[in-house]
Design a protein around this motif. Structure first.
Motif, PDB file in Angstrom:
ATOM      1  N   ALA A 195      57.457 -29.073 -19.522  1.00  0.00           N
ATOM      2  CA  ALA A 195      57.948 -29.451 -21.119  1.00  0.00           C
ATOM      3  C   ALA A 195      57.888 -31.031 -21.102  1.00  0.00           C
ATOM      4  O   ALA A 195      58.546 -31.548 -19.903  1.00  0.00           O
ATOM      5  CB  ALA A 195      59.259 -28.724 -21.489  1.00  0.00           C
ATOM      6  N   ASP A 196      57.738 -31.631 -22.287  1.00  0.00           N
ATOM      7  CA  ASP A 196      58.045 -32.852 -22.470  1.00  0.00           C
ATOM      8  C   ASP A 196      59.341 -32.921 -23.321  1.00  0.00           C
ATOM      9  O   ASP A 196      59.215 -32.369 -24.421  1.00  0.00           O
ATOM     10  CB  ASP A 196      56.731 -33.668 -23.079  1.00  0.00           C
ATOM     11  CG  ASP A 196      55.489 -33.706 -21.974  1.00  0.00           C
ATOM     12  OD1 ASP A 196      55.759 -33.521 -20.956  1.00  0.00           O
ATOM     13  OD2 ASP A 196      54.408 -33.199 -22.716  1.00  0.00           O
ATOM     14  N   PHE A 197      59.871 -34.034 -22.978  1.00  0.00           N
ATOM     15  CA  PHE A 197      61.248 -34.267 -23.877  1.00  0.00           C
ATOM     16  C   PHE A 197      61.018 -35.197 -24.784  1.00  0.00           C
ATOM     17  O   PHE A 197      60.977 -36.600 -24.544  1.00  0.00           O
ATOM     18  CB  PHE A 197      62.447 -34.759 -23.005  1.00  0.00           C
ATOM     19  CG  PHE A 197      63.755 -34.735 -23.754  1.00  0.00           C
ATOM     20  CD1 PHE A 197      64.415 -33.658 -23.991  1.00  0.00           C
ATOM     21  CD2 PHE A 197      64.297 -35.963 -23.985  1.00  0.00           C
ATOM     22  CE1 PHE A 197      65.647 -33.687 -24.821  1.00  0.00           C
ATOM     23  CE2 PHE A 197      65.586 -35.995 -24.799  1.00  0.00           C
ATOM     24  CZ  PHE A 197      66.308 -34.739 -24.895  1.00  0.00           C
ATOM     25  N   ILE A 198      60.645 -35.059 -26.170  1.00  0.00           N
ATOM     26  CA  ILE A 198      60.316 -35.954 -27.328  1.00  0.00           C
ATOM     27  C   ILE A 198      61.329 -35.837 -28.244  1.00  0.00           C
ATOM     28  O   ILE A 198      61.382 -34.696 -28.867  1.00  0.00           O
ATOM     29  CB  ILE A 198      58.725 -35.677 -27.513  1.00  0.00           C
ATOM     30  CG1 ILE A 198      57.965 -35.695 -26.550  1.00  0.00           C
ATOM     31  CG2 ILE A 198      58.631 -36.685 -28.571  1.00  0.00           C
ATOM     32  CD1 ILE A 198      56.713 -35.392 -26.803  1.00  0.00           C
ATOM     33  N   ASP A 199      62.061 -36.869 -28.596  1.00  0.00           N
ATOM     34  CA  ASP A 199      62.866 -36.900 -29.949  1.00  0.00           C
ATOM     35  C   ASP A 199      63.912 -35.715 -29.889  1.00  0.00           C
ATOM     36  O   ASP A 199      64.289 -35.012 -30.947  1.00  0.00           O
ATOM     37  CB  ASP A 199      62.082 -36.745 -31.351  1.00  0.00           C
ATOM     38  CG  ASP A 199      61.095 -38.032 -31.498  1.00  0.00           C
ATOM     39  OD1 ASP A 199      61.512 -39.106 -30.858  1.00  0.00           O
ATOM     40  OD2 ASP A 199      60.384 -37.752 -32.041  1.00  0.00           O
ATOM     41  N   GLY A 200      64.592 -35.662 -28.448  1.00  0.00           N
ATOM     42  CA  GLY A 200      65.519 -34.535 -28.528  1.00  0.00           C
ATOM     43  C   GLY A 200      65.060 -33.162 -28.580  1.00  0.00           C
ATOM     44  O   GLY A 200      65.940 -32.286 -28.633  1.00  0.00           O
ATOM     45  N   GLU A 206      49.559 -25.364 -34.606  1.00  0.00           N
ATOM     46  CA  GLU A 206      50.667 -25.608 -33.974  1.00  0.00           C
ATOM     47  C   GLU A 206      50.814 -24.943 -32.910  1.00  0.00           C
ATOM     48  O   GLU A 206      51.058 -25.507 -31.637  1.00  0.00           O
ATOM     49  CB  GLU A 206      51.759 -25.866 -34.772  1.00  0.00           C
ATOM     50  CG  GLU A 206      52.920 -26.239 -34.069  1.00  0.00           C
ATOM     51  CD  GLU A 206      54.413 -26.104 -34.968  1.00  0.00           C
ATOM     52  OE1 GLU A 206      55.429 -25.972 -34.409  1.00  0.00           O
ATOM     53  OE2 GLU A 206      54.330 -25.699 -36.118  1.00  0.00           O
ATOM     54  N   ILE A 207      50.630 -23.567 -32.980  1.00  0.00           N
ATOM     55  CA  ILE A 207      50.591 -22.745 -31.792  1.00  0.00           C
ATOM     56  C   ILE A 207      49.665 -22.854 -30.851  1.00  0.00           C
ATOM     57  O   ILE A 207      49.819 -22.986 -29.536  1.00  0.00           O
ATOM     58  CB  ILE A 207      50.705 -21.402 -32.316  1.00  0.00           C
ATOM     59  CG1 ILE A 207      51.810 -21.013 -33.063  1.00  0.00           C
ATOM     60  CG2 ILE A 207      50.785 -20.199 -31.074  1.00  0.00           C
ATOM     61  CD1 ILE A 207      53.206 -21.371 -32.745  1.00  0.00           C
ATOM     62  N   LEU A 208      48.407 -23.440 -31.246  1.00  0.00           N
ATOM     63  CA  LEU A 208      47.247 -23.765 -30.280  1.00  0.00           C
ATOM     64  C   LEU A 208      47.359 -24.994 -29.630  1.00  0.00           C
ATOM     65  O   LEU A 208      46.680 -25.226 -28.509  1.00  0.00           O
ATOM     66  CB  LEU A 208      45.910 -23.545 -30.966  1.00  0.00           C
ATOM     67  CG  LEU A 208      45.366 -22.069 -31.767  1.00  0.00           C
ATOM     68  CD1 LEU A 208      44.401 -22.255 -32.656  1.00  0.00           C
ATOM     69  CD2 LEU A 208      45.280 -21.282 -30.589  1.00  0.00           C
ATOM     70  N   SER A 209      48.105 -26.030 -30.212  1.00  0.00           N
ATOM     71  CA  SER A 209      48.252 -27.366 -29.580  1.00  0.00           C
ATOM     72  C   SER A 209      49.415 -27.268 -28.703  1.00  0.00           C
ATOM     73  O   SER A 209      49.572 -27.108 -27.645  1.00  0.00           O
ATOM     74  CB  SER A 209      48.246 -28.504 -30.831  1.00  0.00           C
ATOM     75  OG  SER A 209      49.086 -28.070 -31.527  1.00  0.00           O
ATOM     76  N   ARG A 210      50.490 -27.791 -29.342  1.00  0.00           N
ATOM     77  CA  ARG A 210      51.972 -27.785 -28.558  1.00  0.00           C
ATOM     78  C   ARG A 210      53.109 -27.576 -29.791  1.00  0.00           C
ATOM     79  O   ARG A 210      52.732 -28.155 -30.802  1.00  0.00           O
ATOM     80  CB  ARG A 210      51.993 -29.146 -27.822  1.00  0.00           C
ATOM     81  CG  ARG A 210      51.840 -30.326 -28.511  1.00  0.00           C
ATOM     82  CD  ARG A 210      52.298 -31.333 -27.779  1.00  0.00           C
ATOM     83  NE  ARG A 210      52.421 -32.842 -28.287  1.00  0.00           N
ATOM     84  CZ  ARG A 210      52.834 -33.988 -27.971  1.00  0.00           C
ATOM     85  NH1 ARG A 210      53.089 -33.973 -26.714  1.00  0.00           N
ATOM     86  NH2 ARG A 210      52.730 -35.047 -28.574  1.00  0.00           N
ATOM     87  N   PHE A 211      54.114 -27.162 -29.214  1.00  0.00           N
ATOM     88  CA  PHE A 211      55.214 -26.714 -30.061  1.00  0.00           C
ATOM     89  C   PHE A 211      56.437 -27.126 -29.595  1.00  0.00           C
ATOM     90  O   PHE A 211      56.551 -26.888 -28.267  1.00  0.00           O
ATOM     91  CB  PHE A 211      54.955 -25.407 -30.778  1.00  0.00           C
ATOM     92  CG  PHE A 211      55.036 -24.354 -29.622  1.00  0.00           C
ATOM     93  CD1 PHE A 211      56.276 -23.730 -29.021  1.00  0.00           C
ATOM     94  CD2 PHE A 211      53.946 -23.795 -29.247  1.00  0.00           C
ATOM     95  CE1 PHE A 211      56.208 -22.698 -27.989  1.00  0.00           C
ATOM     96  CE2 PHE A 211      53.763 -22.998 -28.164  1.00  0.00           C
ATOM     97  CZ  PHE A 211      54.877 -22.528 -27.556  1.00  0.00           C
ATOM     98  N   PRO A 212      57.496 -27.273 -30.122  1.00  0.00           N
ATOM     99  CA  PRO A 212      58.927 -27.451 -29.691  1.00  0.00           C
ATOM    100  C   PRO A 212      59.610 -26.237 -29.781  1.00  0.00           C
ATOM    101  O   PRO A 212      59.318 -25.145 -30.136  1.00  0.00           O
ATOM    102  CB  PRO A 212      59.663 -28.460 -30.719  1.00  0.00           C
ATOM    103  CG  PRO A 212      59.080 -27.960 -32.134  1.00  0.00           C
ATOM    104  CD  PRO A 212      57.712 -27.942 -31.763  1.00  0.00           C
ATOM    105  N   LEU A 213      60.441 -25.900 -28.571  1.00  0.00           N
ATOM    106  CA  LEU A 213      61.143 -24.801 -28.153  1.00  0.00           C
ATOM    107  C   LEU A 213      62.353 -24.827 -28.956  1.00  0.00           C
ATOM    108  O   LEU A 213      63.275 -25.781 -29.419  1.00  0.00           O
ATOM    109  CB  LEU A 213      61.579 -24.819 -26.751  1.00  0.00           C
ATOM    110  CG  LEU A 213      60.304 -24.740 -25.792  1.00  0.00           C
ATOM    111  CD1 LEU A 213      60.986 -24.815 -24.506  1.00  0.00           C
ATOM    112  CD2 LEU A 213      59.479 -23.442 -25.974  1.00  0.00           C
ATOM    113  N   THR A 214      62.742 -23.485 -29.515  1.00  0.00           N
ATOM    114  CA  THR A 214      64.064 -23.411 -30.289  1.00  0.00           C
ATOM    115  C   THR A 214      65.205 -23.221 -29.391  1.00  0.00           C
ATOM    116  O   THR A 214      65.140 -22.993 -28.206  1.00  0.00           O
ATOM    117  CB  THR A 214      63.933 -22.178 -30.968  1.00  0.00           C
ATOM    118  OG1 THR A 214      63.762 -20.964 -30.232  1.00  0.00           O
ATOM    119  CG2 THR A 214      62.347 -22.162 -32.020  1.00  0.00           C
ATOM    120  N   HIS A 215      66.336 -23.088 -30.077  1.00  0.00           N
ATOM    121  CA  HIS A 215      67.607 -22.790 -29.272  1.00  0.00           C
ATOM    122  C   HIS A 215      67.613 -21.704 -28.457  1.00  0.00           C
ATOM    123  O   HIS A 215      67.894 -21.750 -27.035  1.00  0.00           O
ATOM    124  CB  HIS A 215      68.759 -23.036 -29.940  1.00  0.00           C
ATOM    125  CG  HIS A 215      70.223 -22.758 -29.436  1.00  0.00           C
ATOM    126  ND1 HIS A 215      70.572 -24.085 -28.400  1.00  0.00           N
ATOM    127  CD2 HIS A 215      70.673 -21.732 -29.224  1.00  0.00           C
ATOM    128  CE1 HIS A 215      71.673 -23.425 -27.860  1.00  0.00           C
ATOM    129  NE2 HIS A 215      71.986 -22.283 -28.336  1.00  0.00           N
TER     130      HIS A 215
END
Length: 549
Positions: free
Chosen positions: A451-456, A294-303
């Motif tokens: 960044a891409d906005f996907i599913d909030g 997941e870290i090598l591909s893409r991941f969502p940012l935390t708060h």
């Protein structure tokens, strides 16, 4: 009276002698190290009243044929390999037939147990100069705190020391703390190898602090658990700070499970400096491998990461917020910025310009013509100088320029021509430094990436700076390998559009896991990584294939 004085002097001298005999070990003056490791180490050990002082010896090397090179000429130059002390040849043995057998030359015979005595092995640039120690190797004897305190005094004074190797030395948490504070003071320190040291405290993260100059760190077979892996992951990177010096980290042969692998993956979210990571021979399963994928591909940012991202963008957009406020209006005209002028000054300038326009000289036309004449003369001189320079350059640099740019051959010729000149050497050094500065560049903060906005959620592209990953001899099964395959496919698609964030993984080792190499997932992974491997060479084509192509 004279007899009494003599008695008093005798008593005083006797008391002074008795005090000297009672305190033979007075605190001597503090010793200042000189950079000569052998002299400094032996003197400090003697002052600490050590019963046995480990000798400092050159590191053993395999025997080579001395005297002649491959071309048959004797070796010349300063960079000769250090010669080991010549051991006496053993007595030749006689064969049963009566012939004498030559003694073997692949080893030397030493006294009993001499090999197992503690010693410090060193590598030096020049063995005639004791202050040129570059590498230190200590093998198989326990380093306690007093010895480490002695090293703390000696090592920072060694100007060329860049590698320290302490294998199986029984290090403790206190010794690791002393070592972490010592390496920050060594000017050329880069490589640290601490294999085979099991530390109960697992405070390895102290070696990876903000001030640590370590670039290559090896912690193989150190008994590191998930507790130590968590601290190492935090030292690698977080939203507040990141390690910007470490390039290679070897954690093979430890006891890291999926939990520890997830912590290390969290450190790789923000770290954009580590290029090689080895987690071989651990207990990592599908969960840990999926987190790394997941870290090598893409991941969502935390708060917390989203908040830090907004802070970075606000500082870029409004840099004046951190500046001090401007002065008040009551401070007078002195605090007014230089670009803003008062209205009174503006009015005075207007009046002065009007008066000067009225009082023009009648010879204004002649002055203008003289100025034009002077300008034409200057232009002619500049054109002449330019043509001279161009003619000189074309005479001497006809073969050195290609399309207006200097080629590599011309640069090499310039460097050869400046060997004997001091100024030329300085110029070449400056040019090399400029090239290194241009190639290095600034480290990109992943929080400020697109960044891409996907599913909030805000999704950011993963780590593409890591180029070597070793996950051999773990417990990864089909699901973990499938996630790694998707990560590699994602990296290849992204690199086709944008290569500014890094090259992505170029080598990955996945041998001896819970999946055979003949599986479809493993075949696809090997096909993708085969062409990305920098050492891969295509097999030579047969004449039949070349004719068809």
């Amino acid at each position: 009276m004279g007899k009494k004085l003599e008695k008093g002097l005798k008593e005083k001298n006797a008391s002074a002698v008795s005090q000297d005999e009672e305190n033979p070990n007075k605190t001597p003056e503090p010793y200042s190290c000189t950079g000569n490791f052998q002299a400094d180490f032996t003197e400090l050990c003697r002052r600490n009243s050590m019963t046995y002082i480990p000798p400092i010896i050159p590191r053993a090397r395999p025997p080579t044929v001395m005297g002649h090179t491959e071309s048959g000429k004797p070796d010349k130059g300063k960079g000769k390999a250090p010669q080991a002390p010549v051991e006496p040849d053993p007595d030749p043995e006689q064969d049963l037939d009566g012939g004498i057998e030559a003694p073997p030359k692949t080893f030397t015979i030493k006294e009993k147990f001499e090999y197992f005595k503690p010693s410090v092995q060193v590598e030096m640039e020049n063995f005639d100069k004791p202050d040129t120690v570059t590498e230190i190797y200590i093998r198989g004897w326990k380093i306690v705190e007093p010895i480490m305190e002695i090293f703390k005094q000696c090592w920072p004074k060694m100007a060329k020391l860049h590698t320290i190797n302490l294998w199986n030395c029984g290090l403790s948490g206190e010794v690791i703390t002393i070592l972490a504070s010592t390496i920050t003071e060594i000017p050329e320190m880069r490589n640290l190898v601490l294999d085979g040291n099991t530390v109960v405290e697992e405070n390895w993260h102290e070696l990876m602090g903000e001030e640590s100059p370590i670039q290559n760190l090896s912690l193989r077979h150190c008994g590191i658990t998930d507790k130590g892996a968590e601290q190492i992951g935090q030292a690698l990177g977080s939203t507040k700070r990141c390690n910007t010096k470490l390039i290679s980290l070897n954690l093979s042969g430890n006891r890291i499970t999926d939990v520890g692998a997830e912590h290390i993956a969290l450190g790789l979210r923000m770290n954009r400096n580590l290029m090689s990571l080895s987690l071989a021979s651990n207990f990592i399963g599908d969960k840990g491998a999926s987190k790394i994928a997941e870290i090598l591909s893409r991941f969502p940012l935390t708060h917390e990461e989203v908040v830090e991202r907004r802070k970075h963008f606000s500082e870029k957009d409004f840099p004046e917020r951190n500046k001090s406020p401007p002065g008040s209006r009551r401070d007078g005209s002195k605090d007014r910025p230089a670009s803003v002028r008062s209205q009174s000054h503006m009015d005075k300038d207007k009046k002065g310009s009007k008066a000067s326009a009225k009082k023009k000289d009648p010879k204004g036309k002649d002055a203008k013509e003289e100025e034009k004449h002077d300008k034409t003369k200057k232009k002619e001189k500049e054109d002449k100088t330019l043509t001279k320079k161009e003619s000189r350059g074309t005479k001497g640099d006809k073969s050195g320029t290609v399309g207006g740019r200097s080629s590599g051959a011309s640069i090499a010729a310039d460097t050869k021509g400046t060997k004997g000149k001091g100024k030329g050497k300085d110029k070449t050094k400056q040019a090399a430094q400029e090239v290194e500065d241009l190639s290095g560049g600034e480290v990109v903060n992943p929080l400020t990436d697109v960044a891409d906005f996907i599913d909030g959620q805000l999704w950011v592209s993963g780590n593409r700076v890591l180029i070597n990953l070793n996950l051999s001899r773990n417990k990864i099964a089909e699901s973990g390998m499938n996630n790694l395959l998707k990560a590699m496919q994602y990296q290849t698609t992204i690199l086709m559009d944008n290569k500014s964030g890094g090259t992505g993984l170029m080598r990955i080792a996945l041998l001896k896991n819970k999946i055979s190499q003949e599986h479809d997932v493993m075949r696809k992974l090997n096909d993708i990584m085969l062409h990305k491997d920098p050492y891969y060479k295509q097999p030579p084509q047969t004449p039949d294939v070349q004719s068809t192509t």
